[in-house]
Write a protein that holds these residues in place. Structure first.
Motif, PDB file in Angstrom:
ATOM      1  N   ALA A   8       0.840  -1.195   0.000  1.00 40.98           N
ATOM      2  CA  ALA A   8       0.000   0.000   0.000  1.00 40.98           C
ATOM      3  C   ALA A   8       0.876   1.246   0.000  1.00 40.98           C
ATOM      4  N   PRO A   9       0.436   2.303  -0.650  1.00 35.54           N
ATOM      5  CA  PRO A   9       1.214   3.537  -0.629  1.00 35.54           C
ATOM      6  C   PRO A   9       1.260   4.118   0.779  1.00 35.54           C
ATOM      7  N   ALA A  10       2.389   4.670   1.116  1.00 41.43           N
ATOM      8  CA  ALA A  10       2.540   5.283   2.436  1.00 41.43           C
ATOM      9  C   ALA A  10       1.678   6.531   2.523  1.00 41.43           C
ATOM     10  N   THR A  11       0.942   6.625   3.599  1.00 40.56           N
ATOM     11  CA  THR A  11       0.090   7.794   3.799  1.00 40.56           C
ATOM     12  C   THR A  11       0.362   8.385   5.169  1.00 40.56           C
ATOM     13  N   GLY A  12       0.164   9.659   5.297  1.00 40.46           N
ATOM     14  CA  GLY A  12       0.307  10.309   6.588  1.00 40.46           C
ATOM     15  C   GLY A  12       1.752  10.441   7.034  1.00 40.46           C
ATOM     16  N   LYS A  13       1.937  10.384   8.335  1.00 43.99           N
ATOM     17  CA  LYS A  13       3.247  10.581   8.941  1.00 43.99           C
ATOM     18  C   LYS A  13       4.139   9.356   8.731  1.00 43.99           C
ATOM     19  N   PRO A  14       5.450   9.564   8.578  1.00 43.79           N
ATOM     20  CA  PRO A  14       6.361   8.419   8.484  1.00 43.79           C
ATOM     21  C   PRO A  14       6.528   7.757   9.854  1.00 43.79           C
ATOM     22  N   ALA A  15       7.027   6.543   9.846  1.00 41.42           N
ATOM     23  CA  ALA A  15       7.249   5.790  11.079  1.00 41.42           C
ATOM     24  C   ALA A  15       8.437   6.362  11.853  1.00 41.42           C
ATOM     25  N   PHE A  16       8.262   6.523  13.133  1.00 40.00           N
ATOM     26  CA  PHE A  16       9.318   7.053  13.996  1.00 40.00           C
ATOM     27  C   PHE A  16      10.539   6.145  14.019  1.00 40.00           C
ATOM     28  N   PHE A  17      10.335   4.841  13.967  1.00 43.15           N
ATOM     29  CA  PHE A  17      11.438   3.900  14.111  1.00 43.15           C
ATOM     30  C   PHE A  17      12.186   3.629  12.807  1.00 43.15           C
ATOM     31  N   ASN A  18      12.040   4.510  11.838  1.00 44.97           N
ATOM     32  CA  ASN A  18      12.847   4.490  10.627  1.00 44.97           C
ATOM     33  C   ASN A  18      14.045   5.396  10.905  1.00 44.97           C
ATOM     34  N   ALA A  19      15.173   4.791  11.221  1.00 44.67           N
ATOM     35  CA  ALA A  19      16.340   5.548  11.692  1.00 44.67           C
ATOM     36  C   ALA A  19      16.815   6.601  10.703  1.00 44.67           C
ATOM     37  N   GLN A  20      16.863   6.246   9.435  1.00 45.98           N
ATOM     38  CA  GLN A  20      17.340   7.205   8.433  1.00 45.98           C
ATOM     39  C   GLN A  20      16.402   8.398   8.307  1.00 45.98           C
ATOM     40  N   GLU A  21      15.113   8.138   8.289  1.00 49.67           N
ATOM     41  CA  GLU A  21      14.121   9.205   8.183  1.00 49.67           C
ATOM     42  C   GLU A  21      14.180  10.128   9.400  1.00 49.67           C
ATOM     43  N   LEU A  22      14.317   9.535  10.578  1.00 52.53           N
ATOM     44  CA  LEU A  22      14.380  10.320  11.811  1.00 52.53           C
ATOM     45  C   LEU A  22      15.637  11.186  11.842  1.00 52.53           C
ATOM     46  N   GLU A  23      16.770  10.610  11.487  1.00 48.46           N
ATOM     47  CA  GLU A  23      18.016  11.384  11.494  1.00 48.46           C
ATOM     48  C   GLU A  23      17.958  12.523  10.478  1.00 48.46           C
ATOM     49  N   ARG A  24      17.438  12.246   9.302  1.00 46.69           N
ATOM     50  CA  ARG A  24      17.293  13.292   8.276  1.00 46.69           C
ATOM     51  C   ARG A  24      16.395  14.420   8.801  1.00 46.69           C
ATOM     52  N   PHE A  25      15.322  14.041   9.466  1.00 51.87           N
ATOM     53  CA  PHE A  25      14.383  15.014  10.018  1.00 51.87           C
ATOM     54  C   PHE A  25      15.060  15.941  11.030  1.00 51.87           C
ATOM     55  N   VAL A  26      15.781  15.358  12.000  1.00 47.52           N
ATOM     56  CA  VAL A  26      16.384  16.206  13.041  1.00 47.52           C
ATOM     57  C   VAL A  26      17.472  17.102  12.475  1.00 47.52           C
ATOM     58  N   VAL A  27      18.254  16.592  11.535  1.00 46.07           N
ATOM     59  CA  VAL A  27      19.311  17.404  10.926  1.00 46.07           C
ATOM     60  C   VAL A  27      18.701  18.552  10.126  1.00 46.07           C
ATOM     61  N   GLN A  28      17.619  18.291   9.393  1.00 49.64           N
ATOM     62  CA  GLN A  28      16.950  19.347   8.624  1.00 49.64           C
ATOM     63  C   GLN A  28      16.377  20.429   9.533  1.00 49.64           C
ATOM     64  N   ARG A  29      16.090  20.081  10.783  1.00 51.54           N
ATOM     65  CA  ARG A  29      15.545  21.051  11.728  1.00 51.54           C
ATOM     66  C   ARG A  29      16.638  21.776  12.497  1.00 51.54           C
ATOM     67  N   GLY A  30      17.909  21.515  12.154  1.00 49.81           N
ATOM     68  CA  GLY A  30      19.015  22.236  12.772  1.00 49.81           C
ATOM     69  C   GLY A  30      19.610  21.584  14.002  1.00 49.81           C
ATOM     70  N   PHE A  31      19.199  20.365  14.322  1.00 50.02           N
ATOM     71  CA  PHE A  31      19.762  19.648  15.467  1.00 50.02           C
ATOM     72  C   PHE A  31      20.932  18.790  15.002  1.00 50.02           C
ATOM     73  N   ASP A  32      21.793  18.411  15.951  1.00 47.46           N
ATOM     74  CA  ASP A  32      22.850  17.449  15.652  1.00 47.46           C
ATOM     75  C   ASP A  32      22.222  16.077  15.435  1.00 47.46           C
ATOM     76  N   ALA A  33      22.886  15.229  14.656  1.00 49.19           N
ATOM     77  CA  ALA A  33      22.372  13.888  14.363  1.00 49.19           C
ATOM     78  C   ALA A  33      22.202  13.052  15.634  1.00 49.19           C
ATOM     79  N   VAL A  34      22.989  13.323  16.661  1.00 47.35           N
ATOM     80  CA  VAL A  34      22.892  12.567  17.908  1.00 47.35           C
ATOM     81  C   VAL A  34      21.522  12.754  18.578  1.00 47.35           C
ATOM     82  N   VAL A  35      20.822  13.821  18.259  1.00 53.84           N
ATOM     83  CA  VAL A  35      19.490  14.054  18.818  1.00 53.84           C
ATOM     84  C   VAL A  35      18.533  12.932  18.414  1.00 53.84           C
ATOM     85  N   ALA A  36      18.708  12.376  17.226  1.00 51.49           N
ATOM     86  CA  ALA A  36      17.859  11.257  16.784  1.00 51.49           C
ATOM     87  C   ALA A  36      18.028  10.068  17.725  1.00 51.49           C
ATOM     88  N   GLN A  37      19.266   9.766  18.100  1.00 54.14           N
ATOM     89  CA  GLN A  37      19.523   8.656  19.025  1.00 54.14           C
ATOM     90  C   GLN A  37      18.918   8.939  20.396  1.00 54.14           C
TER      91      GLN A  37
END
Length: 114
Positions: A8-37
């Motif tokens: 099924a096509p992905a709809t809505g919010k992405p999954a939190f436990f997708n490490a790459q997506e989460l790290e990309r998100f925090v870095v794009q918001r100006g946080f260090d990558a360690v914030v994802a961990q």
């Protein structure tokens, strides 16, 4: 034999436990990558200390853990993650108990609406 549905096509919010997506998100918001961990640790702790409750309850508990100085995690990072990620991909739609209470039937709604 019923036809295969495929993915099924992905709809809505992405999954939190997708490490790459989460790290990309925090870095794009100006946080260090360690914030994802650190986000992972706080959310895992919130899940462990709670139970099988809703996303909102887990995020609220995780946000409270940011007050703990040991976490070194800005509360705003948890707030942004809660607005942009989902923790659970399915939800309980209906519960039916048998008359003798020996059987419980659960209807689970999947991410794709089925």
């Amino acid at each position: 034999m019923p036809p295969r549905r495929g993915r099924a096509p992905a709809t809505g919010k992405p999954a939190f436990f997708n490490a790459q997506e989460l790290e990309r998100f925090v870095v794009q918001r100006g946080f260090d990558a360690v914030v994802a961990q650190r986000l992972w640790r706080v959310v895992i702790r919130a899940l462990r200390d709670g139970g099988g409750e809703s996303d909102d309850e887990v995020w609220e508990r995780a946000s409270k853990y940011c007050i703990d100085g040991r976490q070194k995690l800005p509360k705003v990072a948890v707030e942004l993650a809660s607005q942009n990620f989902r923790l659970f991909s399915s939800k309980l739609a209906h519960v039916a108990e048998s008359k003798d209470t020996q059987t419980t039937k659960l209807v689970i709604e999947l991410r794709d609406g089925h």
